[in-house]
Design a protein around this motif. Sequence first.
Motif, mmCIF file in Angstrom:
data_model
loop_
_atom_site.group_PDB
_atom_site.id
_atom_site.type_symbol
_atom_site.label_atom_id
_atom_site.label_comp_id
_atom_site.label_asym_id
_atom_site.label_seq_id
_atom_site.Cartn_x
_atom_site.Cartn_y
_atom_site.Cartn_z
ATOM 1 N N HIS A 89 0.819 -1.203 0.000
ATOM 2 C CA HIS A 89 0.000 0.000 0.000
ATOM 3 C C HIS A 89 0.858 1.260 0.000
ATOM 4 O O HIS A 89 0.519 2.247 -0.630
ATOM 5 C CB HIS A 89 -0.924 0.009 1.218
ATOM 6 N N MET A 268 -16.353 10.650 8.905
ATOM 7 C CA MET A 268 -15.481 9.604 8.382
ATOM 8 C C MET A 268 -14.692 8.937 9.496
ATOM 9 O O MET A 268 -14.635 7.710 9.580
ATOM 10 C CB MET A 268 -14.504 10.174 7.369
ATOM 11 N N ILE A 269 -14.077 9.760 10.359
ATOM 12 C CA ILE A 269 -13.217 9.180 11.403
ATOM 13 C C ILE A 269 -14.045 8.302 12.324
ATOM 14 O O ILE A 269 -13.649 7.176 12.649
ATOM 15 C CB ILE A 269 -12.503 10.306 12.180
ATOM 16 N N LEU B 68 -0.444 9.366 6.424
ATOM 17 C CA LEU B 68 -0.532 10.406 5.394
ATOM 18 C C LEU B 68 -0.781 11.764 6.025
ATOM 19 O O LEU B 68 -1.020 12.733 5.334
ATOM 20 C CB LEU B 68 -1.671 10.109 4.427
ATOM 21 N N LEU B 113 -6.820 6.174 17.307
ATOM 22 C CA LEU B 113 -7.526 6.054 16.032
ATOM 23 C C LEU B 113 -6.786 5.140 15.064
ATOM 24 O O LEU B 113 -7.400 4.531 14.195
ATOM 25 C CB LEU B 113 -7.689 7.438 15.393
ATOM 26 N N ARG B 116 -6.974 0.736 15.062
ATOM 27 C CA ARG B 116 -7.961 -0.132 14.426
ATOM 28 C C ARG B 116 -7.694 -0.247 12.941
ATOM 29 O O ARG B 116 -7.211 0.662 12.304
ATOM 30 C CB ARG B 116 -9.361 0.430 14.657
ATOM 31 N N ASP B 119 -3.899 -1.096 6.972
ATOM 32 C CA ASP B 119 -3.156 0.005 6.365
ATOM 33 C C ASP B 119 -4.079 1.063 5.807
ATOM 34 O O ASP B 119 -3.890 2.247 6.001
ATOM 35 C CB ASP B 119 -2.341 -0.534 5.176
ATOM 36 N N LEU B 120 -5.079 0.574 5.085
ATOM 37 C CA LEU B 120 -5.943 1.475 4.335
ATOM 38 C C LEU B 120 -6.718 2.388 5.283
ATOM 39 O O LEU B 120 -6.777 3.600 5.092
ATOM 40 C CB LEU B 120 -6.910 0.640 3.506
ATOM 41 N N THR B 121 -7.295 1.802 6.331
ATOM 42 C CA THR B 121 -8.026 2.603 7.310
ATOM 43 C C THR B 121 -7.092 3.607 7.957
ATOM 44 O O THR B 121 -7.454 4.752 8.177
ATOM 45 C CB THR B 121 -8.618 1.683 8.387
ATOM 46 N N LEU B 123 -4.399 4.952 6.713
ATOM 47 C CA LEU B 123 -4.125 6.031 5.756
ATOM 48 C C LEU B 123 -5.229 7.061 5.815
ATOM 49 O O LEU B 123 -4.990 8.267 5.912
ATOM 50 C CB LEU B 123 -4.074 5.475 4.330
ATOM 51 N N MET B 124 -6.458 6.566 5.779
ATOM 52 C CA MET B 124 -7.600 7.466 5.738
ATOM 53 C C MET B 124 -7.719 8.256 7.033
ATOM 54 O O MET B 124 -7.977 9.451 7.019
ATOM 55 C CB MET B 124 -8.888 6.673 5.540
ATOM 56 N N VAL B 125 -7.541 7.558 8.158
ATOM 57 C CA VAL B 125 -7.741 8.236 9.435
ATOM 58 C C VAL B 125 -6.655 9.282 9.663
ATOM 59 O O VAL B 125 -6.940 10.409 10.067
ATOM 60 C CB VAL B 125 -7.778 7.210 10.586
ATOM 61 N N LEU B 127 -4.929 10.837 7.415
ATOM 62 C CA LEU B 127 -5.209 11.926 6.478
ATOM 63 C C LEU B 127 -6.349 12.794 7.006
ATOM 64 O O LEU B 127 -6.267 14.028 6.998
ATOM 65 C CB LEU B 127 -5.582 11.328 5.114
ATOM 66 N N GLY B 128 -7.392 12.144 7.509
ATOM 67 C CA GLY B 128 -8.543 12.878 8.033
ATOM 68 C C GLY B 128 -8.165 13.744 9.224
ATOM 69 O O GLY B 128 -8.555 14.911 9.300
ATOM 70 N N VAL B 129 -7.351 13.194 10.139
ATOM 71 C CA VAL B 129 -6.936 13.967 11.313
ATOM 72 C C VAL B 129 -6.168 15.211 10.880
ATOM 73 O O VAL B 129 -6.417 16.322 11.355
ATOM 74 C CB VAL B 129 -6.070 13.092 12.246
ATOM 75 N N LEU B 131 -6.361 16.797 8.096
ATOM 76 C CA LEU B 131 -7.263 17.762 7.456
ATOM 77 C C LEU B 131 -8.067 18.528 8.493
ATOM 78 O O LEU B 131 -8.302 19.731 8.347
ATOM 79 C CB LEU B 131 -8.208 17.037 6.498
#
Lengths: 284, 327
Positions: A89, A268-269, B68, B113, B116, B119-121, B123-125, B127-129, B131
């Motif tokens: 990834h 989302m979070i 990220l 955060l 859980r 990898d993918l989750t 990355l998203m979390v 990135l979200g934090v 932002l």
Amino acid sequence: MLTILFDGVAYGMLLFVIACGLAITLGLMNFVNLAHGAFAMAGGYVAVVLANRYGVPFLLCLPLAFIASALIGLLLERTLYVRVYGKSHLDQVLFTIGLVFMSVAAVDYVMGSQQQFINLPEWLRGRIDIMGVGVGRYRLLIIVICGALTILLQSILSRSSFGAKLRASVDDARVARGLGIPVDRIFAITFAVGSGLAGLGGALGAEILGLDPTFPLKFMIYFLIVVTVGGTSGVTGPLVAALLLGVADVAGKYYVPQIGSFVIYTIMIVVLILRPQGLFARAR
Amino acid sequence: MDSLHAAAAKSLAMRTRLHPAEIAFWLCAVASYFLLPGKHLILSEIAIMALFALSVDLLLGYAGIVSLGHAAFFGVGAYVAGLLGKYGYGEPVLGLVVGGFGAAVFGFATSFLVLRGTDLTRLMVTLGVALVFYEIANKAGFTGGADGLQGVMMGPVIGLFEFDIFGHVAYAYSLIVLFVMIMAARRIVGSPFGLSLVAIKGNPLRARAVGVPVNARLVGVYTLAAFYAGVAGALLAQTQAFVSLDVLAFHRSADGLLVLLIGGAGYLYGGVIGAVIFKLMQDQIAALTPQYWQFWIGLFLVALVIIGRDRLIAGPAALLNLLRRRS
């Protein structure tokens, strides 16, 4: 109130059409394609150039934007993406961030950094009144087109033999290959169609989302949210997620402009913590 | 059994002993202060970028967490130090420590955060934090929003050395901070804590099976990495006497990853080497096409993945291994 709901639905539909290609690559093929927004941007710019510079009718621009982005997608898939499918990834993230940076700078170089506006035909401007609700004509068109596409997509995925082959390839590529399914070609076609849909969405969305070279970065998180929140069990999850997100975003920006953009990130979070697989994922 | 303990203790001690190559490296760094007085501004930027990449290395290279959104902590450190400077607490060292701890608090709070999911989750979390932090800094009044934090006044370092416009003091200060932080980091990664991180990175399931408290260790390293990033951010705010939204931008997180991967992850000095190469490259390319520098980073990233990271970083890594085996 209903107008906001309507605008939110139109916005969500747009997000869905752009993001559904990502739902397939990210969700089904397990490939983190952060560059998906770049294809949407490509479609948007194709439509803007055709409509504004060459006077092509707006409705004709849409399929052309689809075809152009699909071809770019196909080309990149065959030359570059295919080498990164099996990698980690982290590699996929780096690779697609690289593509985003390149597309941002390249579009800036060719088209300039200012925001682009698409010339809409007269009959798409303004609002009509349906039972006391002010309905934007253009947003109505978006809902009609995107709704039709959603039904089409759903039926292709669940009814056609192509859909069956795709699902088989995704579930177990080795066995699918053994059964004589041309897995690589199916992935390539799927990727191209996904990119094309993104391009179509970008063309349709130029008016609403805005179009400038930073588009892929600005909306990356939105598309990712649609997919991760929606989960990957077909297209219903992302559709619901996109509609929710669209309505929440429009309503949030309207009612509480100070914290409008926090709403979606927070959603989302929270969703990802409670359900890492997404709201509508299959139990595995 | 005793001999086993002794052997283990010895091999641990070996890992934390200062290597001749490292001493040579630091001698070069000190020499650069005296030999390149005209380059101190860019050199201190390199040192700060190296410190940020070091923090990413602790996460990615040792614990295998891909983030990220690491710029979030860099930004917190920068704003904390900047605000301290603006409201009259301009002592740099104090600002560094407070900035680091400020970031660590947020790191600890958000570390739960990333526990859980895959990898993918993550990355998203992450990135979200980042932002969310960016939006807060953009909207909140005390950060100056899009205009940046104006009026940051820094006092002299430990009351003696005033920052100058040529960056002489800034570079010496940044270099010393980097040195201290790397020395601390090598103690940490050589400790049982650090070794258990490597075990988790290798196989979390087995690590848990041999009794490593996986989640606690991940929370620990995430907080630690946030502290490092916060110190780097505070250093930037102090040496530039200005903080803008740029410290929280997505491209900063991406740059951090890129710098680390150029130099190679997992041996602490990767970030430093990567930062030197990255900044020199940026300097050269930006001189040719200032506006489209991003395009070339992009191309570099794509090439990095297509050609294979391993092959690009195999050079320095193999060299280091060779040296390590000799000693």
